[in-house]
Design a protein around this motif. Structure first.
Motif, PDB file in Angstrom:
ATOM      1  N   ARG A   9       0.828  -1.350   0.078  1.00 28.40           N
ATOM      2  CA  ARG A   9      -0.005  -0.029  -0.042  1.00 28.40           C
ATOM      3  C   ARG A   9       0.814   1.201  -0.052  1.00 28.40           C
ATOM      4  O   ARG A   9       1.836   1.163   0.248  1.00 28.40           O
ATOM      5  CB  ARG A   9      -1.004  -0.024   1.254  1.00 28.40           C
ATOM      6  CG  ARG A   9      -0.536   0.206   2.764  1.00 28.40           C
ATOM      7  CD  ARG A   9       0.779   0.211   3.148  1.00 28.40           C
ATOM      8  NE  ARG A   9       1.121   0.162   4.387  1.00 28.40           N
ATOM      9  CZ  ARG A   9       1.901   1.346   5.192  1.00 28.40           C
ATOM     10  NH1 ARG A   9       2.438   2.061   4.031  1.00 28.40           N
ATOM     11  NH2 ARG A   9       2.204   1.125   6.169  1.00 28.40           N
ATOM     12  N   ALA A  11       0.552   5.036   1.549  1.00 25.24           N
ATOM     13  CA  ALA A  11      -0.286   5.769   2.650  1.00 25.24           C
ATOM     14  C   ALA A  11      -0.041   6.881   2.986  1.00 25.24           C
ATOM     15  O   ALA A  11       0.448   7.293   4.041  1.00 25.24           O
ATOM     16  CB  ALA A  11      -0.281   4.759   4.041  1.00 25.24           C
ATOM     17  N   GLU A  45      -3.885   8.944   4.987  1.00 26.18           N
ATOM     18  CA  GLU A  45      -3.793   8.899   6.505  1.00 26.18           C
ATOM     19  C   GLU A  45      -3.849  10.485   7.070  1.00 26.18           C
ATOM     20  O   GLU A  45      -2.857  11.180   7.352  1.00 26.18           O
ATOM     21  CB  GLU A  45      -2.237   8.488   6.878  1.00 26.18           C
ATOM     22  CG  GLU A  45      -2.082   7.156   6.367  1.00 26.18           C
ATOM     23  CD  GLU A  45      -1.126   6.126   6.923  1.00 26.18           C
ATOM     24  OE1 GLU A  45      -0.138   6.467   7.313  1.00 26.18           O
ATOM     25  OE2 GLU A  45      -1.542   4.802   7.301  1.00 26.18           O
ATOM     26  N   ARG A 167       7.983   1.927   2.848  1.00 28.30           N
ATOM     27  CA  ARG A 167       8.062   3.366   3.274  1.00 28.30           C
ATOM     28  C   ARG A 167       9.231   4.070   3.672  1.00 28.30           C
ATOM     29  O   ARG A 167      10.313   3.305   3.702  1.00 28.30           O
ATOM     30  CB  ARG A 167       7.107   3.615   4.653  1.00 28.30           C
ATOM     31  CG  ARG A 167       7.541   2.752   5.988  1.00 28.30           C
ATOM     32  CD  ARG A 167       6.565   2.798   7.130  1.00 28.30           C
ATOM     33  NE  ARG A 167       7.016   2.151   7.960  1.00 28.30           N
ATOM     34  CZ  ARG A 167       6.309   1.720   9.024  1.00 28.30           C
ATOM     35  NH1 ARG A 167       5.037   2.324   9.145  1.00 28.30           N
ATOM     36  NH2 ARG A 167       6.776   1.259  10.180  1.00 28.30           N
ATOM     37  N   HIS A 171      10.469   6.361   9.276  1.00 25.35           N
ATOM     38  CA  HIS A 171       9.656   5.538   9.988  1.00 25.35           C
ATOM     39  C   HIS A 171      10.287   4.424  10.564  1.00 25.35           C
ATOM     40  O   HIS A 171       9.486   3.789  11.335  1.00 25.35           O
ATOM     41  CB  HIS A 171       8.557   5.094   8.901  1.00 25.35           C
ATOM     42  CG  HIS A 171       7.384   6.240   8.738  1.00 25.35           C
ATOM     43  ND1 HIS A 171       6.718   6.827   9.636  1.00 25.35           N
ATOM     44  CD2 HIS A 171       7.174   6.939   7.327  1.00 25.35           C
ATOM     45  CE1 HIS A 171       5.965   7.866   9.201  1.00 25.35           C
ATOM     46  NE2 HIS A 171       6.306   7.817   7.474  1.00 25.35           N
TER      47      HIS A 171
HETATM   48  N1  GLU Z   1       1.191   8.475   6.290  1.00 24.76           N
HETATM   49  C1  GLU Z   1       2.671   8.033   6.525  1.00 24.76           C
HETATM   50  C2  GLU Z   1       3.549   8.726   5.723  1.00 24.76           C
HETATM   51  O1  GLU Z   1       3.125   9.916   4.967  1.00 24.76           O
HETATM   52  C3  GLU Z   1       2.959   6.734   5.883  1.00 24.76           C
HETATM   53  C4  GLU Z   1       3.658   5.817   6.749  1.00 24.76           C
HETATM   54  C5  GLU Z   1       3.387   4.473   6.425  1.00 24.76           C
HETATM   55  O2  GLU Z   1       3.566   4.151   5.250  1.00 24.76           O
HETATM   56  O3  GLU Z   1       3.302   3.558   7.202  1.00 24.76           O
HETATM   57  O4  GLU Z   1       4.760   9.259   6.201  1.00 24.76           O
END
Ligand code: GLU
Length: 511
Positions: A9, A11, A45, A167, A171
Protein backbone atom coordinates in the motif's frame (compact mmCIF):
# COMPACT_ATOMS: atom_id res chain seq x y z
CA UNK A 1 -1.72 -24.03 3.02
CA UNK A 2 -1.68 -21.41 0.28
CA UNK A 3 0.63 -18.42 0.51
CA UNK A 4 -1.40 -15.29 1.02
CA UNK A 5 -1.10 -13.06 -1.99
CA UNK A 6 1.02 -9.98 -1.74
CA UNK A 7 -0.62 -6.74 -0.68
CA UNK A 8 1.29 -3.47 -0.58
CA UNK A 9 0.00 0.00 0.00
CA UNK A 10 0.92 3.64 -0.32
CA UNK A 11 -0.39 5.62 2.63
CA UNK A 12 0.35 9.33 2.25
CA UNK A 13 -0.77 11.92 4.75
CA UNK A 14 -2.66 14.56 2.74
CA UNK A 15 -0.87 17.50 4.28
CA UNK A 16 0.78 18.80 1.13
CA UNK A 17 1.80 17.94 -2.38
CA UNK A 18 3.32 14.59 -3.31
CA UNK A 19 7.07 14.84 -2.73
CA UNK A 20 9.45 12.90 -4.99
CA UNK A 21 10.40 10.76 -1.99
CA UNK A 22 6.77 9.77 -1.53
CA UNK A 23 6.47 9.09 -5.24
CA UNK A 24 9.42 6.72 -5.07
CA UNK A 25 7.86 4.87 -2.12
CA UNK A 26 4.64 4.56 -4.11
CA UNK A 27 6.57 3.32 -7.14
CA UNK A 28 8.40 0.63 -5.15
CA UNK A 29 5.18 -0.53 -3.47
CA UNK A 30 3.33 -0.59 -6.77
CA UNK A 31 6.08 -2.41 -8.68
CA UNK A 32 6.54 -5.03 -5.97
CA UNK A 33 2.85 -5.95 -5.96
CA UNK A 34 2.34 -5.67 -9.72
CA UNK A 35 5.34 -7.81 -10.51
CA UNK A 36 3.95 -10.61 -8.34
CA UNK A 37 0.29 -10.62 -9.20
CA UNK A 38 -0.43 -8.85 -5.93
CA UNK A 39 -2.59 -5.93 -4.89
CA UNK A 40 -1.55 -2.32 -4.44
CA UNK A 41 -3.74 -0.17 -2.19
CA UNK A 42 -3.92 3.61 -1.85
CA UNK A 43 -4.97 4.89 1.57
CA UNK A 44 -5.08 8.41 2.99
CA UNK A 45 -3.73 8.87 6.48
CA UNK A 46 -5.55 11.96 7.66
CA UNK A 47 -5.41 11.49 11.41
CA UNK A 48 -3.71 14.86 11.72
CA UNK A 49 -6.88 16.84 11.18
CA UNK A 50 -5.30 20.26 11.42
CA UNK A 51 -2.73 19.65 8.71
CA UNK A 52 -4.77 17.46 6.36
CA UNK A 53 -6.89 18.84 3.56
CA UNK A 54 -9.15 17.52 0.85
CA UNK A 55 -7.35 19.67 -1.72
CA UNK A 56 -4.04 18.00 -0.88
CA UNK A 57 -5.69 14.57 -1.06
CA UNK A 58 -7.06 15.31 -4.52
CA UNK A 59 -3.75 16.61 -5.77
CA UNK A 60 -1.89 13.53 -4.49
CA UNK A 61 -4.39 11.29 -6.25
CA UNK A 62 -4.00 13.25 -9.47
CA UNK A 63 -0.20 13.09 -9.31
CA UNK A 64 -0.20 9.32 -8.71
CA UNK A 65 -2.48 8.85 -11.71
CA UNK A 66 -0.20 11.03 -13.80
CA UNK A 67 2.77 8.87 -12.79
CA UNK A 68 0.85 5.81 -13.96
CA UNK A 69 0.76 4.15 -10.54
CA UNK A 70 -2.77 2.83 -10.43
CA UNK A 71 -4.24 1.21 -7.35
CA UNK A 72 -6.51 -1.79 -6.95
CA UNK A 73 -8.70 -0.63 -4.06
CA UNK A 74 -11.82 -2.70 -3.92
CA UNK A 75 -14.80 -0.82 -5.27
CA UNK A 76 -12.40 1.99 -6.19
CA UNK A 77 -12.86 3.47 -2.72
CA UNK A 78 -9.83 5.16 -1.17
CA UNK A 79 -10.00 4.62 2.59
CA UNK A 80 -9.49 7.65 4.77
CA UNK A 81 -8.51 7.15 8.37
CA UNK A 82 -10.81 9.95 9.49
CA UNK A 83 -13.70 7.73 8.44
CA UNK A 84 -12.59 4.70 10.43
CA UNK A 85 -12.69 6.12 13.96
CA UNK A 86 -15.20 3.55 15.21
CA UNK A 87 -12.89 0.73 14.21
CA UNK A 88 -9.87 2.32 15.92
CA UNK A 89 -11.90 2.88 19.08
CA UNK A 90 -12.88 -0.75 19.08
CA UNK A 91 -9.22 -1.79 19.02
CA UNK A 92 -8.28 0.82 21.62
CA UNK A 93 -11.03 -0.44 23.92
CA UNK A 94 -9.88 -4.00 23.44
CA UNK A 95 -6.32 -3.06 24.39
CA UNK A 96 -7.63 -1.16 27.40
CA UNK A 97 -9.77 -4.05 28.58
CA UNK A 98 -6.75 -6.30 28.34
CA UNK A 99 -4.77 -3.74 30.36
CA UNK A 100 -2.35 -3.24 27.52
CA UNK A 101 -3.38 0.40 27.32
CA UNK A 102 -4.52 2.98 29.84
CA UNK A 103 -6.07 6.45 30.10
CA UNK A 104 -3.67 9.28 30.67
CA UNK A 105 -4.67 12.96 30.80
CA UNK A 106 -7.45 12.64 28.22
CA UNK A 107 -5.30 10.46 25.95
CA UNK A 108 -4.78 6.71 25.84
CA UNK A 109 -1.33 5.19 26.06
CA UNK A 110 -0.10 1.78 24.97
CA UNK A 111 2.11 -0.02 27.49
CA UNK A 112 5.66 -0.86 26.52
CA UNK A 113 7.00 -1.14 30.07
CA UNK A 114 6.01 -4.80 30.30
CA UNK A 115 8.17 -5.76 27.31
CA UNK A 116 11.75 -7.00 27.64
CA UNK A 117 12.66 -5.20 24.39
CA UNK A 118 11.47 -5.33 20.79
CA UNK A 119 13.30 -6.87 17.85
CA UNK A 120 12.22 -6.84 14.23
CA UNK A 121 13.64 -7.42 10.78
CA UNK A 122 13.76 -4.92 7.99
CA UNK A 123 14.33 -6.05 4.41
CA UNK A 124 16.84 -3.26 3.84
CA UNK A 125 18.28 -2.36 7.25
CA UNK A 126 18.41 -5.89 8.62
CA UNK A 127 17.78 -7.07 12.17
CA UNK A 128 17.05 -4.28 14.60
CA UNK A 129 16.80 -4.59 18.37
CA UNK A 130 15.39 -1.91 20.60
CA UNK A 131 16.34 -2.40 24.23
CA UNK A 132 13.99 -2.03 27.15
CA UNK A 133 15.59 1.27 28.11
CA UNK A 134 14.50 2.82 24.81
CA UNK A 135 10.89 1.70 25.04
CA UNK A 136 8.35 4.15 26.37
CA UNK A 137 4.59 3.91 26.66
CA UNK A 138 3.16 5.85 23.72
CA UNK A 139 -0.09 7.60 22.89
CA UNK A 140 -2.51 5.64 20.67
CA UNK A 141 -5.48 7.96 21.09
CA UNK A 142 -5.11 11.70 21.33
CA UNK A 143 -7.14 13.97 23.55
CA UNK A 144 -9.02 15.17 20.43
CA UNK A 145 -10.45 11.65 20.08
CA UNK A 146 -8.37 10.76 17.04
CA UNK A 147 -6.05 7.78 17.03
CA UNK A 148 -2.36 8.48 16.54
CA UNK A 149 -0.64 7.47 13.32
CA UNK A 150 0.94 4.47 15.10
CA UNK A 151 -2.35 2.89 16.01
CA UNK A 152 -4.18 3.71 12.79
CA UNK A 153 -1.40 2.49 10.52
CA UNK A 154 -1.24 -0.87 12.27
CA UNK A 155 -5.01 -1.40 12.42
CA UNK A 156 -5.37 -0.43 8.77
CA UNK A 157 -2.54 -2.65 7.60
CA UNK A 158 -4.05 -5.57 9.54
CA UNK A 159 -7.58 -4.94 8.25
CA UNK A 160 -6.38 -4.51 4.67
CA UNK A 161 -4.23 -7.66 4.80
CA UNK A 162 -1.10 -5.71 3.94
CA UNK A 163 1.83 -8.11 3.70
CA UNK A 164 4.65 -5.67 2.87
CA UNK A 165 5.00 -2.22 4.40
CA UNK A 166 7.28 -0.18 2.16
CA UNK A 167 7.96 3.34 3.38
CA UNK A 168 10.55 6.02 3.97
CA UNK A 169 13.45 5.45 6.30
CA UNK A 170 12.17 8.14 8.68
CA UNK A 171 9.64 5.57 9.89
CA UNK A 172 12.27 3.03 10.92
CA UNK A 173 12.29 4.55 14.39
CA UNK A 174 8.51 4.02 14.68
CA UNK A 175 8.64 0.39 13.74
CA UNK A 176 9.33 -1.07 17.20
CA UNK A 177 6.07 0.53 18.36
CA UNK A 178 4.23 -0.97 15.42
CA UNK A 179 5.78 -4.40 15.99
CA UNK A 180 4.65 -4.30 19.62
CA UNK A 181 1.09 -3.44 18.52
CA UNK A 182 0.97 -6.34 16.03
CA UNK A 183 2.16 -8.67 18.75
CA UNK A 184 -0.34 -7.35 21.27
CA UNK A 185 -3.16 -7.82 18.77
CA UNK A 186 -1.96 -11.34 18.00
CA UNK A 187 -1.47 -10.64 14.30
CA UNK A 188 1.47 -11.66 12.13
CA UNK A 189 3.82 -8.81 11.42
CA UNK A 190 4.23 -7.62 7.83
CA UNK A 191 7.57 -7.48 6.05
CA UNK A 192 8.99 -4.02 6.70
CA UNK A 193 10.95 -2.37 3.94
CA UNK A 194 12.39 1.04 4.73
CA UNK A 195 13.86 3.01 1.86
CA UNK A 196 16.78 5.45 2.06
CA UNK A 197 16.10 9.19 1.99
CA UNK A 198 16.51 11.36 -1.07
CA UNK A 199 18.87 14.28 -0.53
CA UNK A 200 20.17 17.28 -2.42
CA UNK A 201 23.69 16.86 -3.84
CA UNK A 202 25.04 18.90 -0.89
CA UNK A 203 23.55 16.40 1.55
CA UNK A 204 20.72 18.63 2.73
CA UNK A 205 17.14 17.44 2.78
CA UNK A 206 15.21 18.01 -0.43
CA UNK A 207 12.40 20.25 0.71
CA UNK A 208 10.30 23.22 -0.25
CA UNK A 209 12.77 25.41 1.61
CA UNK A 210 15.07 24.92 -1.37
CA UNK A 211 12.64 26.94 -3.45
CA UNK A 212 12.49 29.73 -0.90
CA UNK A 213 16.27 29.86 -0.78
CA UNK A 214 16.62 30.37 -4.53
CA UNK A 215 13.85 32.98 -4.71
CA UNK A 216 15.19 34.87 -1.69
CA UNK A 217 18.65 35.01 -3.18
CA UNK A 218 17.24 36.49 -6.39
CA UNK A 219 15.19 38.99 -4.39
CA UNK A 220 18.18 40.13 -2.35
CA UNK A 221 20.24 40.58 -5.50
CA UNK A 222 17.53 42.79 -7.03
CA UNK A 223 17.10 44.75 -3.81
CA UNK A 224 20.79 45.51 -3.86
CA UNK A 225 20.29 47.16 -7.25
CA UNK A 226 16.93 48.86 -7.05
CA UNK A 227 16.16 49.12 -3.34
CA UNK A 228 13.71 47.20 -1.23
CA UNK A 229 10.65 49.34 -1.73
CA UNK A 230 10.93 49.46 -5.48
CA UNK A 231 11.46 45.73 -5.63
CA UNK A 232 8.45 44.90 -3.49
CA UNK A 233 6.36 47.34 -5.47
CA UNK A 234 7.31 45.68 -8.70
CA UNK A 235 6.73 42.17 -7.42
CA UNK A 236 3.33 43.04 -6.04
CA UNK A 237 2.30 44.72 -9.25
CA UNK A 238 0.88 41.61 -10.79
CA UNK A 239 1.10 41.59 -14.53
CA UNK A 240 -0.76 39.10 -16.64
CA UNK A 241 1.10 35.84 -16.94
CA UNK A 242 2.67 35.39 -20.38
CA UNK A 243 0.89 32.68 -22.34
CA UNK A 244 3.91 30.45 -22.59
CA UNK A 245 3.95 29.94 -18.85
CA UNK A 246 1.75 27.11 -17.62
CA UNK A 247 -1.37 27.83 -15.65
CA UNK A 248 -0.25 27.49 -12.11
CA UNK A 249 -2.04 27.81 -8.82
CA UNK A 250 1.13 29.44 -7.59
CA UNK A 251 0.20 32.53 -9.54
CA UNK A 252 -2.99 33.36 -7.74
CA UNK A 253 -3.34 34.49 -4.16
CA UNK A 254 -2.11 37.35 -2.11
CA UNK A 255 1.49 37.71 -1.06
CA UNK A 256 1.55 41.33 0.07
CA UNK A 257 1.34 40.39 3.73
CA UNK A 258 4.08 37.81 3.47
CA UNK A 259 6.71 39.35 1.25
CA UNK A 260 8.54 41.35 3.94
CA UNK A 261 8.85 38.30 6.14
CA UNK A 262 9.90 36.23 3.18
CA UNK A 263 12.77 38.53 2.30
CA UNK A 264 13.90 38.56 5.95
CA UNK A 265 13.83 34.71 6.11
CA UNK A 266 10.96 34.71 8.59
CA UNK A 267 8.82 32.55 6.36
CA UNK A 268 9.41 30.30 3.35
CA UNK A 269 6.06 31.01 1.75
CA UNK A 270 5.93 29.02 -1.41
CA UNK A 271 3.56 31.37 -3.20
CA UNK A 272 5.83 34.33 -2.57
CA UNK A 273 8.75 32.31 -3.91
CA UNK A 274 6.76 31.45 -7.04
CA UNK A 275 5.73 35.04 -7.71
CA UNK A 276 9.28 36.33 -7.27
CA UNK A 277 10.49 33.62 -9.64
CA UNK A 278 7.92 34.64 -12.21
CA UNK A 279 8.78 38.33 -11.98
CA UNK A 280 12.50 37.72 -12.10
CA UNK A 281 12.34 35.07 -14.76
CA UNK A 282 14.18 32.50 -12.66
CA UNK A 283 13.44 28.83 -12.15
CA UNK A 284 12.85 27.34 -8.73
CA UNK A 285 14.13 23.84 -8.03
CA UNK A 286 11.47 21.18 -8.47
CA UNK A 287 10.67 19.23 -5.30
CA UNK A 288 7.20 17.80 -5.70
CA UNK A 289 5.85 15.61 -8.45
CA UNK A 290 3.61 18.51 -9.51
CA UNK A 291 6.70 20.71 -9.98
CA UNK A 292 8.34 18.22 -12.31
CA UNK A 293 5.11 17.87 -14.22
CA UNK A 294 4.77 21.65 -14.58
CA UNK A 295 8.40 21.85 -15.70
CA UNK A 296 7.70 19.53 -18.59
CA UNK A 297 9.11 16.21 -17.40
CA UNK A 298 7.53 12.98 -18.58
CA UNK A 299 5.97 10.68 -15.97
CA UNK A 300 7.74 7.57 -17.28
CA UNK A 301 11.10 9.33 -17.16
CA UNK A 302 10.49 10.60 -13.65
CA UNK A 303 9.58 7.08 -12.46
CA UNK A 304 12.65 5.69 -14.18
CA UNK A 305 14.91 8.23 -12.52
CA UNK A 306 13.27 7.90 -9.09
CA UNK A 307 13.67 4.12 -9.22
CA UNK A 308 17.42 4.56 -9.55
CA UNK A 309 17.53 6.60 -6.36
CA UNK A 310 18.28 3.88 -3.89
CA UNK A 311 17.79 0.91 -6.21
CA UNK A 312 19.30 -0.52 -9.38
CA UNK A 313 18.37 -3.48 -11.55
CA UNK A 314 21.72 -5.13 -11.00
CA UNK A 315 23.38 -4.62 -14.35
CA UNK A 316 24.31 -1.51 -16.23
CA UNK A 317 20.75 -0.90 -17.39
CA UNK A 318 19.68 2.62 -16.49
CA UNK A 319 16.84 3.39 -18.86
CA UNK A 320 13.68 1.35 -18.40
CA UNK A 321 9.92 1.58 -18.20
CA UNK A 322 7.36 0.57 -15.62
CA UNK A 323 6.96 -2.95 -17.04
CA UNK A 324 10.66 -3.55 -16.59
CA UNK A 325 10.37 -2.22 -13.04
CA UNK A 326 7.63 -4.73 -12.24
CA UNK A 327 9.66 -7.58 -13.68
CA UNK A 328 12.92 -6.78 -11.92
CA UNK A 329 12.17 -4.88 -8.73
CA UNK A 330 13.03 -6.58 -5.47
CA UNK A 331 14.22 -5.46 -2.05
CA UNK A 332 17.68 -7.00 -2.17
CA UNK A 333 18.98 -4.25 -4.43
CA UNK A 334 17.78 -1.33 -2.33
CA UNK A 335 20.69 0.61 -0.80
CA UNK A 336 20.94 1.59 2.80
CA UNK A 337 22.76 4.81 2.04
CA UNK A 338 20.83 7.97 1.25
CA UNK A 339 20.65 8.83 -2.41
CA UNK A 340 21.45 12.14 -4.05
CA UNK A 341 19.08 13.74 -6.46
CA UNK A 342 21.00 14.58 -9.61
CA UNK A 343 18.93 17.06 -11.61
CA UNK A 344 21.25 17.01 -14.60
CA UNK A 345 20.87 13.28 -14.94
CA UNK A 346 17.10 13.45 -14.81
CA UNK A 347 17.17 16.25 -17.38
CA UNK A 348 19.42 14.18 -19.64
CA UNK A 349 17.00 11.23 -19.39
CA UNK A 350 14.09 13.49 -20.23
CA UNK A 351 15.88 15.12 -23.17
CA UNK A 352 16.88 11.76 -24.56
CA UNK A 353 13.33 10.43 -24.40
CA UNK A 354 11.78 13.55 -25.92
CA UNK A 355 14.29 13.80 -28.74
CA UNK A 356 14.06 10.14 -29.70
CA UNK A 357 10.29 9.79 -29.79
CA UNK A 358 8.32 9.93 -33.05
CA UNK A 359 7.47 13.54 -34.01
CA UNK A 360 3.72 12.86 -33.81
CA UNK A 361 4.10 11.69 -30.24
CA UNK A 362 6.18 14.72 -29.32
CA UNK A 363 3.59 17.05 -30.85
CA UNK A 364 0.74 15.37 -29.07
CA UNK A 365 2.49 15.42 -25.67
CA UNK A 366 3.37 19.07 -26.17
CA UNK A 367 -0.20 19.88 -27.04
CA UNK A 368 -1.47 18.09 -23.96
CA UNK A 369 1.09 19.88 -21.81
CA UNK A 370 0.47 23.35 -23.22
CA UNK A 371 -2.93 23.42 -24.88
CA UNK A 372 -2.87 27.21 -25.13
CA UNK A 373 0.34 27.09 -27.11
CA UNK A 374 -1.24 24.70 -29.58
CA UNK A 375 -4.38 26.79 -29.89
CA UNK A 376 -2.40 29.94 -30.42
CA UNK A 377 -0.26 28.38 -33.15
CA UNK A 378 -3.12 26.64 -34.94
CA UNK A 379 -1.94 25.17 -38.25
CA UNK A 380 1.61 26.11 -37.43
CA UNK A 381 1.73 24.03 -34.29
CA UNK A 382 3.09 20.88 -35.94
CA UNK A 383 5.87 22.82 -37.62
CA UNK A 384 6.72 24.55 -34.39
CA UNK A 385 6.85 21.27 -32.46
CA UNK A 386 8.99 19.67 -35.16
CA UNK A 387 11.41 22.56 -35.15
CA UNK A 388 11.97 22.41 -31.41
CA UNK A 389 11.86 18.68 -30.77
CA UNK A 390 15.61 18.24 -31.43
CA UNK A 391 16.40 20.99 -28.91
CA UNK A 392 13.89 20.18 -26.21
CA UNK A 393 14.97 18.81 -22.88
CA UNK A 394 11.57 19.37 -21.30
CA UNK A 395 8.10 20.03 -22.68
CA UNK A 396 8.49 23.63 -21.52
CA UNK A 397 11.48 24.23 -23.75
CA UNK A 398 9.67 24.78 -27.07
CA UNK A 399 7.60 27.65 -25.70
CA UNK A 400 10.56 29.13 -23.88
CA UNK A 401 13.03 28.82 -26.71
CA UNK A 402 10.42 29.99 -29.16
CA UNK A 403 8.86 32.78 -27.20
CA UNK A 404 9.75 35.28 -29.90
CA UNK A 405 7.08 33.69 -32.08
CA UNK A 406 4.44 35.16 -29.82
CA UNK A 407 6.14 38.31 -28.72
CA UNK A 408 7.99 40.69 -30.99
CA UNK A 409 11.26 41.75 -29.38
CA UNK A 410 11.02 45.00 -27.46
CA UNK A 411 14.76 45.31 -27.00
CA UNK A 412 17.70 44.13 -29.03
CA UNK A 413 20.72 42.47 -27.54
CA UNK A 414 23.57 45.02 -27.64
CA UNK A 415 26.27 42.62 -28.69
CA UNK A 416 24.10 41.08 -31.38
CA UNK A 417 23.30 44.53 -32.77
CA UNK A 418 26.92 45.62 -32.86
CA UNK A 419 28.13 42.45 -34.48
CA UNK A 420 25.35 41.89 -36.99
CA UNK A 421 23.87 45.30 -37.78
CA UNK A 422 26.15 48.18 -36.83
CA UNK A 423 29.58 46.83 -37.76
CA UNK A 424 31.34 48.11 -40.93
CA UNK A 425 29.32 51.28 -41.09
CA UNK A 426 25.99 49.58 -40.67
CA UNK A 427 26.57 46.97 -43.33
CA UNK A 428 24.11 44.50 -41.79
CA UNK A 429 21.49 47.19 -41.44
CA UNK A 430 21.81 48.13 -45.09
CA UNK A 431 21.50 44.49 -46.18
CA UNK A 432 18.47 44.07 -43.93
CA UNK A 433 16.80 47.05 -45.60
CA UNK A 434 17.45 45.60 -49.05
CA UNK A 435 16.35 42.13 -48.12
CA UNK A 436 13.14 43.53 -46.69
CA UNK A 437 12.04 44.35 -50.21
CA UNK A 438 12.92 40.83 -51.36
CA UNK A 439 10.84 39.40 -48.52
CA UNK A 440 7.89 41.57 -49.43
CA UNK A 441 7.77 39.82 -52.80
CA UNK A 442 8.63 36.24 -51.79
CA UNK A 443 6.19 33.39 -51.66
CA UNK A 444 5.84 32.47 -47.98
CA UNK A 445 7.05 28.94 -47.44
CA UNK A 446 10.30 27.55 -46.09
CA UNK A 447 11.59 26.34 -49.47
CA UNK A 448 10.95 29.63 -51.26
CA UNK A 449 12.39 31.59 -48.35
CA UNK A 450 15.50 29.45 -48.29
CA UNK A 451 15.92 30.01 -52.03
CA UNK A 452 15.49 33.75 -51.54
CA UNK A 453 18.18 33.84 -48.85
CA UNK A 454 20.55 31.86 -51.09
CA UNK A 455 19.91 34.01 -54.13
CA UNK A 456 20.40 37.21 -52.14
CA UNK A 457 23.67 35.83 -50.76
CA UNK A 458 24.90 35.07 -54.28
CA UNK A 459 23.65 38.31 -55.90
CA UNK A 460 25.29 40.45 -53.23
CA UNK A 461 28.40 38.26 -53.19
CA UNK A 462 28.10 37.89 -49.42
CA UNK A 463 30.55 35.79 -47.46
CA UNK A 464 27.82 33.30 -46.56
CA UNK A 465 24.10 33.12 -45.77
CA UNK A 466 24.77 34.20 -42.21
CA UNK A 467 25.53 37.70 -43.53
CA UNK A 468 21.82 38.21 -44.09
CA UNK A 469 20.39 35.52 -41.77
CA UNK A 470 22.04 37.04 -38.69
CA UNK A 471 20.72 40.60 -39.19
CA UNK A 472 17.30 39.02 -39.79
CA UNK A 473 17.51 37.04 -36.56
CA UNK A 474 18.27 40.18 -34.59
CA UNK A 475 15.26 41.91 -36.11
CA UNK A 476 12.96 38.95 -35.53
CA UNK A 477 14.09 37.76 -32.10
CA UNK A 478 16.20 40.50 -30.57
CA UNK A 479 19.09 38.03 -30.34
CA UNK A 480 21.43 36.24 -32.70
CA UNK A 481 19.93 32.79 -32.11
CA UNK A 482 16.93 31.07 -33.63
CA UNK A 483 16.20 27.80 -35.36
CA UNK A 484 17.01 27.64 -39.12
CA UNK A 485 16.08 30.96 -40.69
CA UNK A 486 13.71 29.55 -43.33
CA UNK A 487 11.60 27.79 -40.70
CA UNK A 488 11.73 30.80 -38.44
CA UNK A 489 10.50 33.11 -41.19
CA UNK A 490 7.78 30.73 -42.28
CA UNK A 491 6.40 30.39 -38.78
CA UNK A 492 6.49 34.07 -37.92
CA UNK A 493 4.61 34.85 -41.13
CA UNK A 494 5.12 37.49 -43.78
CA UNK A 495 3.22 40.38 -42.28
CA UNK A 496 4.74 39.99 -38.84
CA UNK A 497 8.23 39.51 -40.31
CA UNK A 498 8.01 42.73 -42.31
CA UNK A 499 6.66 44.61 -39.31
CA UNK A 500 9.50 43.39 -37.11
CA UNK A 501 12.13 44.23 -39.75
CA UNK A 502 10.68 47.72 -40.12
CA UNK A 503 10.63 48.27 -36.38
CA UNK A 504 14.24 47.14 -36.09
CA UNK A 505 15.34 49.40 -38.97
CA UNK A 506 13.56 52.39 -37.39
CA UNK A 507 14.97 51.74 -33.98
CA UNK A 508 18.51 51.38 -35.25
CA UNK A 509 18.26 54.56 -37.32
CA UNK A 510 17.12 56.47 -34.21
CA UNK A 511 20.36 55.51 -32.51
N1 GLU B 1 1.30 8.46 6.46
C1 GLU B 1 2.67 8.10 6.58
C2 GLU B 1 3.52 9.10 5.86
O1 GLU B 1 3.03 9.81 5.02
C3 GLU B 1 2.92 6.73 5.96
C4 GLU B 1 3.58 5.81 6.88
C5 GLU B 1 3.58 4.39 6.37
O2 GLU B 1 3.68 4.20 5.16
O3 GLU B 1 3.45 3.51 7.19
O4 GLU B 1 4.68 9.22 6.14
Amino acid sequence: MTTPSIVTRFAPSPTGLLHVGGARTALFSWAYAKGRGGTFILRLEDTDQKRSSEAAAEKIIEDLRWLGLNWDNSGGVIPRQSQRLARYNEVIDELKSRRLAYDDAGAVRFRMDNLPGVAFDDAVYGHIEVGKGQLEDFVIKKADGFPTFHLAVVVDDIDMNVTHVIRGQEHLSNTAKHAALYDALGKPRPVWVHTPSIMNPDGSKMSKRDKAKVARKAALARIEIEGREAFIDRVLNVKPVPMYIQDSDAVSGNISDKIDGFIDSENDDILTAAVIALREGIRLPEINVADFRASGYLPGVLCNYLALLGWNPGNDVERFDLDFMCETFDFDRINKANSKFDREKLLAFNADTLQKMPPEEFASLLKEHQPRLATKLGDQFRGFAGMYQPRSRTLNDPAELGRFFFEAPTTYDDKAVKKNLARNDGEGLKLLGEFRDVLAGTEWNAAALQAAVEKFTADKQLKNMGSIAQPLRVALTGTAVSPPIDQTLELIGQQETLARVDRCLDKCKEN
